[in-house]
Write a protein that holds these residues in place. Sequence first.
Motif, PDB file in Angstrom:
ATOM      1  N   GLN A  16      45.320  39.861  72.310  1.00  0.00           N
ATOM      2  CA  GLN A  16      45.959  40.486  71.415  1.00  0.00           C
ATOM      3  C   GLN A  16      46.275  41.945  71.682  1.00  0.00           C
ATOM      4  N   ASP A  17      46.944  42.361  72.002  1.00  0.00           N
ATOM      5  CA  ASP A  17      46.629  43.571  72.989  1.00  0.00           C
ATOM      6  C   ASP A  17      45.558  44.127  74.389  1.00  0.00           C
ATOM      7  N   ASP A  18      44.837  44.252  73.710  1.00  0.00           N
ATOM      8  CA  ASP A  18      43.958  44.996  75.045  1.00  0.00           C
ATOM      9  C   ASP A  18      42.685  43.939  74.930  1.00  0.00           C
ATOM     10  N   THR A  19      42.731  43.159  74.104  1.00  0.00           N
ATOM     11  CA  THR A  19      41.850  41.751  73.002  1.00  0.00           C
ATOM     12  C   THR A  19      42.046  40.389  73.847  1.00  0.00           C
ATOM     13  N   LEU A  20      40.728  40.047  74.287  1.00  0.00           N
ATOM     14  CA  LEU A  20      41.189  38.256  74.506  1.00  0.00           C
ATOM     15  C   LEU A  20      40.272  37.492  72.881  1.00  0.00           C
ATOM     16  N   ILE A  21      41.112  37.005  72.709  1.00  0.00           N
ATOM     17  CA  ILE A  21      40.469  36.376  71.557  1.00  0.00           C
ATOM     18  C   ILE A  21      40.467  35.032  71.932  1.00  0.00           C
ATOM     19  N   VAL A  22      39.635  34.085  72.360  1.00  0.00           N
ATOM     20  CA  VAL A  22      39.011  33.123  72.267  1.00  0.00           C
ATOM     21  C   VAL A  22      38.376  32.115  71.427  1.00  0.00           C
ATOM     22  N   THR A  23      39.454  31.321  71.184  1.00  0.00           N
ATOM     23  CA  THR A  23      39.306  30.505  69.675  1.00  0.00           C
ATOM     24  C   THR A  23      38.103  29.262  69.512  1.00  0.00           C
ATOM     25  N   VAL A  24      37.557  28.629  69.515  1.00  0.00           N
ATOM     26  CA  VAL A  24      36.199  28.711  69.472  1.00  0.00           C
ATOM     27  C   VAL A  24      35.885  27.209  68.171  1.00  0.00           C
ATOM     28  N   THR A  25      35.704  26.090  68.893  1.00  0.00           N
ATOM     29  CA  THR A  25      35.439  25.130  66.780  1.00  0.00           C
ATOM     30  C   THR A  25      33.568  24.709  67.124  1.00  0.00           C
ATOM     31  N   PRO A  26      32.929  24.988  66.394  1.00  0.00           N
ATOM     32  CA  PRO A  26      31.882  24.195  66.632  1.00  0.00           C
ATOM     33  C   PRO A  26      31.906  22.528  66.722  1.00  0.00           C
ATOM     34  N   THR A  27      31.106  21.893  67.103  1.00  0.00           N
ATOM     35  CA  THR A  27      30.300  20.387  67.225  1.00  0.00           C
ATOM     36  C   THR A  27      30.155  19.651  66.181  1.00  0.00           C
ATOM     37  N   TYR A  28      29.450  20.128  65.948  1.00  0.00           N
ATOM     38  CA  TYR A  28      28.119  19.900  64.279  1.00  0.00           C
ATOM     39  C   TYR A  28      28.347  21.094  63.821  1.00  0.00           C
ATOM     40  N   SER A  29      28.242  21.116  62.652  1.00  0.00           N
ATOM     41  CA  SER A  29      28.109  22.340  61.647  1.00  0.00           C
ATOM     42  C   SER A  29      26.682  23.001  62.163  1.00  0.00           C
ATOM     43  N   GLY A  30      25.480  22.572  61.974  1.00  0.00           N
ATOM     44  CA  GLY A  30      24.400  22.802  62.515  1.00  0.00           C
ATOM     45  C   GLY A  30      24.451  23.064  64.144  1.00  0.00           C
ATOM     46  N   CYS A  31      25.129  22.676  65.090  1.00  0.00           N
ATOM     47  CA  CYS A  31      24.823  22.886  66.954  1.00  0.00           C
ATOM     48  C   CYS A  31      23.674  24.113  66.829  1.00  0.00           C
ATOM     49  N   ALA A  71      23.156  24.963  69.517  1.00  0.00           N
ATOM     50  CA  ALA A  71      23.496  25.576  71.205  1.00  0.00           C
ATOM     51  C   ALA A  71      24.735  26.520  70.379  1.00  0.00           C
ATOM     52  N   THR A  72      25.563  26.601  69.352  1.00  0.00           N
ATOM     53  CA  THR A  72      26.139  27.379  68.900  1.00  0.00           C
ATOM     54  C   THR A  72      26.626  29.169  69.500  1.00  0.00           C
ATOM     55  N   SER A  73      24.878  29.129  69.427  1.00  0.00           N
ATOM     56  CA  SER A  73      25.244  31.198  70.202  1.00  0.00           C
ATOM     57  C   SER A  73      24.775  31.160  71.131  1.00  0.00           C
ATOM     58  N   ILE A  74      24.911  30.509  71.739  1.00  0.00           N
ATOM     59  CA  ILE A  74      23.996  30.661  73.039  1.00  0.00           C
ATOM     60  C   ILE A  74      25.333  30.258  74.050  1.00  0.00           C
ATOM     61  N   ILE A  75      26.320  29.579  73.245  1.00  0.00           N
ATOM     62  CA  ILE A  75      27.567  28.809  73.454  1.00  0.00           C
ATOM     63  C   ILE A  75      28.479  30.217  73.685  1.00  0.00           C
ATOM     64  N   ASN A  76      28.577  30.612  72.239  1.00  0.00           N
ATOM     65  CA  ASN A  76      29.179  32.203  72.491  1.00  0.00           C
ATOM     66  C   ASN A  76      29.053  33.254  73.618  1.00  0.00           C
ATOM     67  N   LEU A  77      27.517  32.984  73.834  1.00  0.00           N
ATOM     68  CA  LEU A  77      26.682  34.164  74.661  1.00  0.00           C
ATOM     69  C   LEU A  77      27.824  33.772  76.276  1.00  0.00           C
ATOM     70  N   LYS A 127      36.460  33.954  68.376  1.00  0.00           N
ATOM     71  CA  LYS A 127      37.294  33.255  66.390  1.00  0.00           C
ATOM     72  C   LYS A 127      36.291  31.991  66.291  1.00  0.00           C
ATOM     73  N   ARG A 128      35.616  31.884  65.302  1.00  0.00           N
ATOM     74  CA  ARG A 128      35.133  30.429  64.777  1.00  0.00           C
ATOM     75  C   ARG A 128      36.654  29.640  63.942  1.00  0.00           C
ATOM     76  N   GLN A 129      37.254  28.663  64.438  1.00  0.00           N
ATOM     77  CA  GLN A 129      38.275  27.873  64.031  1.00  0.00           C
ATOM     78  C   GLN A 129      37.189  26.328  63.288  1.00  0.00           C
ATOM     79  N   LEU A 130      37.101  25.673  61.843  1.00  0.00           N
ATOM     80  CA  LEU A 130      37.011  24.917  61.942  1.00  0.00           C
ATOM     81  C   LEU A 130      37.604  23.072  61.298  1.00  0.00           C
ATOM     82  N   SER A 131      38.867  24.302  61.049  1.00  0.00           N
ATOM     83  CA  SER A 131      40.082  22.539  60.685  1.00  0.00           C
ATOM     84  C   SER A 131      41.114  23.220  61.721  1.00  0.00           C
ATOM     85  N   PRO A 132      41.402  22.255  62.704  1.00  0.00           N
ATOM     86  CA  PRO A 132      41.040  20.618  62.485  1.00  0.00           C
ATOM     87  C   PRO A 132      39.997  20.075  63.400  1.00  0.00           C
ATOM     88  N   ALA A 133      38.894  19.881  62.786  1.00  0.00           N
ATOM     89  CA  ALA A 133      37.560  19.716  63.048  1.00  0.00           C
ATOM     90  C   ALA A 133      37.495  18.649  64.499  1.00  0.00           C
TER      91      ALA A 133
END
Lengths: 258, 131
Positions: free
Chosen positions: B16-31, B33-39, B56-62
């Motif tokens: 989006q312009d000069d920004t790279l948007i990465v959309t990630v969906t969590p495996t389990y809501s309380g996982c 590893a989520t913050s490590i994955i983002n890092l 960007k976090r996307q919940l649906s479709p799960a």
Amino acid sequence: MSTAVTSGDDALFEFLCRMGDSTLVLGHRVSEWCGHAPVLEEDIALANTALDLIGQTQLWLGLAGEVEGKGRDADKLAFLRDGWDFRSALLTEVPNGDFGRTLMRQFLFDAWHSIYLGRLLKSSDKRVADIAEKASKEVSYHLERSADTVVALGDGTEESHARMADALAYLWPYVGELFAGDAVDAAMVEAGVAPDPASLREEYDALVGRILEEATLALPEGRFAHKGGRDGRMHTEHLGHILTQMQWLQRAYPGCTW
Amino acid sequence: MISLTDLGIIRDVAWQDDTLIVTVTPTYSGCPATSIINLDIETALRGHGIEKIELKRQLSPAWTTDWLTEGGKRKLEAFGIAPPQPAGGPDHCPHCGSKSIEKISQFGSTPCKATWRCKDCLEPFDYFKCI
């Protein structure tokens, strides 16, 4: 902005706190078993269930903070509100008791949770529907396990059967609150956000009755219900104790992270 | 080891312009590893010289285990984790291949796994749950 919209957001905030506070308090309760369960596999299962519930809490309270628009995020709502601002169902607050009571409480909650989330999938608010979609997958798995365990213990030894019967008798008066609607629920029904809690009772009794029968336990007939958690009017005396343990670090060291 | 794209949790990557948007969906809501994955995503992209990144976090479709790639399933098995099966349980022991297996617990070392045991080689193993 009209008053109607503002009050609609207020009701939505209340609704989201009810969802998030129940998963938060139950998640905390279940996590109390970590390192204490009867066998390692059960310990892991309880910790994982707690983790799912806390994860769902982040989603519900995160959205609540967004809707409120006062700069409070999920952490602030969880750790910096006092007991009277909590909207957790009383069922989630009661002490764990023995392993059997913990799993009976889990089953009674999971059964309601799975039915309720099923309806929220069709919520008019896409943010609510998205969280429900994510959470319902986890909760159907929780229900499978808690129902299996209730059957195994209810239809187990004389000792385990007696304990499960005691657990059911103790917990049943806390079930009714989940189906008692009020003005917030009415506003959510009106807006198409959430179902009328009372409309789920029949399905709940059928589901719970079927599992209890398999567990050789009888569905209690009484409909007396302790209330006051979902609307924050009167929590159990246990909530304050939970919060002192859960919140002390953020209270003693505000903003502390690691 | 298995990659994030193997796992099927990277849903979209777009400029989006000069920004790279990465959309990630969590495996389990309380996982956890989520913050490590983002890092990890940020570190990897920065290593490729990309400076403006938005996650960007996307919940649906799960997230569903159907999104695991075939390569990802093979890597899981090679690591000793039985891949998810439509039948709801592992097909065979990832260590010795025996079909004589039993469930020990519906949960395992992480929310996404269950614990099973092989009745032939007697080794316990993780099964990647089907959701």
